[in-house]
Design a protein around this motif. Structure first.
Motif, short mmCIF file in Angstrom:
data_model
loop_
_atom_site.label_atom_id
_atom_site.label_comp_id
_atom_site.label_asym_id
_atom_site.label_seq_id
_atom_site.Cartn_x
_atom_site.Cartn_y
_atom_site.Cartn_z
N LYS A 70 0.82 -1.22 0.00
CA LYS A 70 0.00 0.00 0.00
C LYS A 70 0.85 1.27 0.00
O LYS A 70 0.34 2.34 -0.36
N HIS A 71 2.10 1.15 0.41
CA HIS A 71 2.93 2.34 0.59
C HIS A 71 4.23 2.19 -0.19
O HIS A 71 5.02 1.29 0.08
N VAL A 72 4.45 3.12 -1.10
CA VAL A 72 5.63 3.09 -1.95
C VAL A 72 6.86 3.48 -1.14
O VAL A 72 6.77 4.18 -0.13
N MET A 73 8.03 3.02 -1.58
CA MET A 73 9.29 3.38 -0.94
C MET A 73 9.81 4.70 -1.51
O MET A 73 10.00 4.85 -2.71
N PHE A 74 10.05 5.68 -0.65
CA PHE A 74 10.65 6.95 -1.03
C PHE A 74 12.14 6.89 -0.76
O PHE A 74 12.56 6.58 0.36
N LEU A 75 12.94 7.18 -1.77
CA LEU A 75 14.39 7.26 -1.61
C LEU A 75 14.81 8.72 -1.60
O LEU A 75 14.26 9.54 -2.35
N ARG A 76 15.77 9.05 -0.75
CA ARG A 76 16.21 10.45 -0.68
C ARG A 76 16.69 10.91 -2.04
O ARG A 76 17.61 10.31 -2.62
N PRO A 77 16.10 11.98 -2.58
CA PRO A 77 16.49 12.44 -3.91
C PRO A 77 17.83 13.15 -3.88
O PRO A 77 18.23 13.74 -2.88
N GLY A 78 18.53 13.09 -5.00
CA GLY A 78 19.79 13.81 -5.12
C GLY A 78 19.55 15.29 -5.35
O GLY A 78 18.42 15.73 -5.57
N ASP A 96 17.36 16.26 -8.38
CA ASP A 96 16.09 15.57 -8.58
C ASP A 96 14.93 16.45 -8.11
O ASP A 96 14.38 16.27 -7.02
N THR A 97 14.56 17.40 -8.95
CA THR A 97 13.46 18.31 -8.57
C THR A 97 12.13 17.61 -8.61
O THR A 97 11.21 17.98 -7.87
N ASP A 98 11.99 16.57 -9.43
CA ASP A 98 10.71 15.88 -9.54
C ASP A 98 10.37 15.11 -8.27
O ASP A 98 9.20 14.96 -7.92
N GLY A 99 11.39 14.62 -7.57
CA GLY A 99 11.13 13.85 -6.36
C GLY A 99 11.22 14.64 -5.08
O GLY A 99 10.95 14.10 -3.99
N TYR A 100 11.59 15.93 -5.17
CA TYR A 100 11.87 16.71 -3.96
C TYR A 100 10.66 16.84 -3.05
O TYR A 100 10.74 16.55 -1.85
N TRP A 101 9.52 17.28 -3.60
CA TRP A 101 8.38 17.55 -2.72
C TRP A 101 7.70 16.27 -2.24
O TRP A 101 7.15 16.23 -1.13
N GLY A 102 7.78 15.20 -3.01
CA GLY A 102 7.28 13.92 -2.50
C GLY A 102 8.09 13.46 -1.30
O GLY A 102 7.55 12.94 -0.31
N TRP A 103 9.40 13.67 -1.37
CA TRP A 103 10.29 13.33 -0.24
C TRP A 103 9.98 14.20 0.98
O TRP A 103 9.94 13.70 2.10
N GLN A 104 9.73 15.49 0.76
CA GLN A 104 9.37 16.36 1.88
C GLN A 104 8.05 15.90 2.51
O GLN A 104 7.89 15.93 3.73
N MET A 105 7.11 15.44 1.70
CA MET A 105 5.83 14.93 2.21
C MET A 105 6.05 13.67 3.03
O MET A 105 5.45 13.50 4.10
N ALA A 106 6.94 12.81 2.56
CA ALA A 106 7.23 11.57 3.30
C ALA A 106 7.90 11.90 4.64
O ALA A 106 7.60 11.26 5.67
N GLY A 130 2.56 8.32 -4.43
CA GLY A 130 3.60 8.20 -5.44
C GLY A 130 4.78 9.06 -5.08
O GLY A 130 4.68 10.02 -4.31
N THR A 131 5.93 8.77 -5.66
CA THR A 131 7.15 9.46 -5.27
C THR A 131 7.44 10.71 -6.08
O THR A 131 8.20 11.57 -5.65
N ALA A 132 6.84 10.83 -7.25
CA ALA A 132 7.20 11.93 -8.15
C ALA A 132 5.98 12.78 -8.49
O ALA A 132 4.83 12.39 -8.28
N GLY A 133 6.27 13.97 -9.03
CA GLY A 133 5.21 14.82 -9.55
C GLY A 133 4.51 15.69 -8.53
O GLY A 133 3.52 16.34 -8.84
N HIS A 134 5.00 15.73 -7.31
CA HIS A 134 4.36 16.55 -6.27
C HIS A 134 4.93 17.97 -6.30
O HIS A 134 6.05 18.21 -6.75
N THR A 135 4.13 18.88 -5.78
CA THR A 135 4.52 20.29 -5.72
C THR A 135 4.54 20.77 -4.28
O THR A 135 4.07 20.08 -3.37
N GLU A 136 5.04 21.99 -4.10
CA GLU A 136 5.03 22.58 -2.77
C GLU A 136 3.60 22.71 -2.25
O GLU A 136 3.34 22.51 -1.06
#
Length: 604
Positions: free
Chosen positions: A261-269, A272-282, A503-509
């Motif tokens: 049910k829950h995807v794995m979030f990896l710390r973006p480099g 990696d602007t596409d994964g940044y806000w998903g990581w902040q949400m996680a 999902g890990t990508a496509g999120h915004t502030e």
């Protein structure tokens, strides 16, 4: 918990002045901040309460001003007529002030409920984002963490030097089956020169797992009339020390227990602007779970409620002049009062706990009770507790551990000297019928897990040290970060207003901001955490009674004579302070276990 409080459980006027001042400062700030957006409502509902608090503060200050010369006089004795008059004035003023403060506090929450009656009034929206939270600090400084809370090293540092450094655990053997981090994912974060298997075999991989939250971390939303939908899950997160050494770094986050049910979030480099806000949400999901675990488990259950069990047993079974009662009573000063305050400031319907946490109030209370009952007295002694979690390896930079062990050693040395003054042999311990009844009460009625009758001097030393450590250093470590780290809602909060990202990508502030709690939740969190983190009364090593004229609690010359055990304890605390100050020149400063900032008891 105690059914009721006696007059001696009320705080001193000195303490009460600090408490009223803290409450006045934060309520005044809230009134000014809210008047910017809701001028008419804030002015009509909150300003009269601010004025009442100011009047109460002036009354208490005036009494203290009159009483100060006698309170500080070395010749003031309980039977002196002037001293008796001051004592009567203190008691009368305190009793009236307590009733007034209770009414003001109740009126504050009634006013806030009226203000946020209308649907949507408390919605922060997404336009201004974090700036709306910063604007809540109208007359108080914005916490420094507001300038760095998105930083990944700050996120990792919270596991070892934050408000709840009690969850991190070394991964031994393998990761749990429900956290499927693989080597490819690990190397994408930590680099090709490192490996998942190497990090595990070398003891450099660590995990936080919030499964213990149970019903307080429902996967589904809860709905409350005043705060709307609230979310909290039980995430897992992995952290690693780099192969070449250094600070702990975040690696991966799973926002719930079930990987299906829950995807794995990896710390973006960095790029990696596409994964940044998903990581902040996680990360926000992790800190929401950590907030719940901290407040209900590490803080309320495992310091406040644990200490209360020892306090009640001491009152019931040790005579006032019993050497252990003489030593321990100052470590219980204010505990029953603040715990009773929590029952109607935090744990009553539609008060701060109900407004701050996502879980239903009954689930929060049930989880807290279970956390208290599962706390094992001997297993939680610092050296054993660190070893059990596998975090006693010095290659892990862990300020809480290092400073806690320093204070533990000082306290245990003091406990050893004190106890051995009165109990020369194991037979003396076993033959103390009051001590036997006390231990039975704690184990059977107080339900302190693992506690039992005490058979030896060494065991009694450990017992006394652990009681003192829990009531002083451990509580300080989890209490005072509330003001500086936890009251700023975008960093820590008891709920999210939107579910964990799927999902890990496509999120915004804006997606991240939508997760942050509503205005009423934020105000409640600011109110209670600022007060709790602002009152620091009577430092460790200060042994005075809680009744006028506040004489020394310990008077045995074998203990308090020049150069004796108490002087050596205070010297050990000064040495520990110097050591921590020196450490803080070589690390990110960690100040919550500086002895000068550790109160003797859980009085806030």
């Amino acid at each position: 918990m105690a059914e009721s409080l006696s007059i001696e459980d009320n705080p001193t006027l000195e303490y009460f002045t600090m408490f009223v001042d803290a409450e006045y400062q934060v309520v005044s700030n809230i009134a000014v901040a809210l008047s910017r957006d809701f001028n008419h409502l804030a002015g009509n509902l909150l300003q009269p309460l601010v004025d009442q608090l100011a009047g109460l503060k002036n009354t208490v200050d005036n009494v203290l001003r009159v009483a100060e010369p006698i309170l500080k006089s070395p010749v003031a004795q309980p039977l002196d007529p002037a001293a008796r008059g001051v004592e009567h004035l203190l008691v009368q003023t305190l009793d009236a002030a307590l009733r007034t403060l209770d009414q003001i506090r109740d009126d504050i929450f009634k006013a806030l409920r009226k203000m946020f009656d209308s649907p949507g009034l408390g919605n922060f929206g997404t336009v201004e984002g974090v700036e709306r939270y910063r604007q809540l600090y109208a007359t108080m400084p914005v916490p420094a963490i507001a300038d760095s809370f998105h930083d990944d090293l700050v996120f990792a540092r919270m596991r070892v030097a934050g408000p709840n450094p009690m969850v991190l655990r070394k991964v031994s053997g393998a990761l749990p089956a429900n956290f499927p981090l693989d080597n490819k994912g690990y190397q994408s974060v930590m680099g090709a020169g490192d490996s998942l298997s190497g990090a595990i075999s070398q003891g450099r991989l660590y995990l936080v797992d919030y499964a213990e939250l149970g019903p307080a971390a429902s996967e589904s939303a809860t709905y409350k009339l005043l705060t709307g939908p609230g979310h909290n899950t039980a995430p897992l997160a992995a952290f690693a020390v780099p192969a070449g050494g250094g600070e702990l770094e975040p690696v991966a986050i799973q926002c719930g227990q079930d990987p299906a049910k829950h995807v794995m979030f990896l710390r973006p480099g960095p790029g990696d602007t596409d994964g940044y806000w998903g990581w902040q949400m996680a990360k926000t999901v992790v800190h929401t779970a950590d907030f719940n675990h901290h407040e209900m488990f590490s803080h309320l259950a495992r310091t406040h409620l644990v200490s209360e069990a020892f306090s009640v047993a001491t009152r019931r079974h040790l005579a006032a002049n019993h050497p252990l009662a003489v030593l321990l009573t100052p470590h219980f000063e204010g505990s029953l009062w603040i715990n009773q305050l929590a029952t109607y400031l935090i744990l009553a319907p539609e008060t701060t706990g109900d407004l701050i946490f996502a879980s239903l109030l009954e689930d929060s209370i049930a989880a807290t009770g279970q956390a208290r009952l599962s706390w094992d007295f001997y297993e939680k002694m610092p050296p054993a507790e660190f070893a059990e979690r596998g975090v006693d390896d010095k290659h892990l930079q862990y300020p809480y551990r290092d400073d806690a062990l320093l204070i533990w050693d000082a306290i245990r040395g003091w406990a050893g000297e004190y106890v051995r003054t009165y109990y020369p042999s194991d037979a003396d311990v076993q033959g103390d019928f009051e001590l036997v009844a006390w231990a039975d009460e704690i184990a059977q009625v107080g339900k302190i897990k693992g506690f039992s009758r005490i058979d030896s001097v060494d065991q009694l030393v450990d017992v006394v040290a652990m009681i003192i450590f829990t009531a002083s250093a451990q509580h300080a470590a989890v209490n005072f970060p509330q003001k500086y780290l936890m009251e700023f809602m975008p960093f820590y909060s008891g709920m999210t207003a939107a579910p964990a990202p799927s999902g890990t990508a496509g999120h915004t502030e804006s997606d991240w901001v939508r997760m942050l709690p509503c205005l009423l939740t934020s105000v409640a969190q600011l109110f209670v955490l600022d007060i709790l983190g602002s009152v620091n009364y009577r430092p460790l090593g200060d042994y005075r009674t809680n009744t006028f004229p506040f004489a020394n609690a310990i008077n045995d010359p074998r203990i308090v004579g020049p150069g004796g055990p108490l002087d050596r304890f205070r010297a050990a605390l000064r040495e520990a302070e110097n050591t921590i100050d020196d450490r803080n020149t070589r690390r990110e400063p960690y100040v919550y276990l500086l002895p000068s900032g550790i109160p003797t008891s859980i009085n806030v």
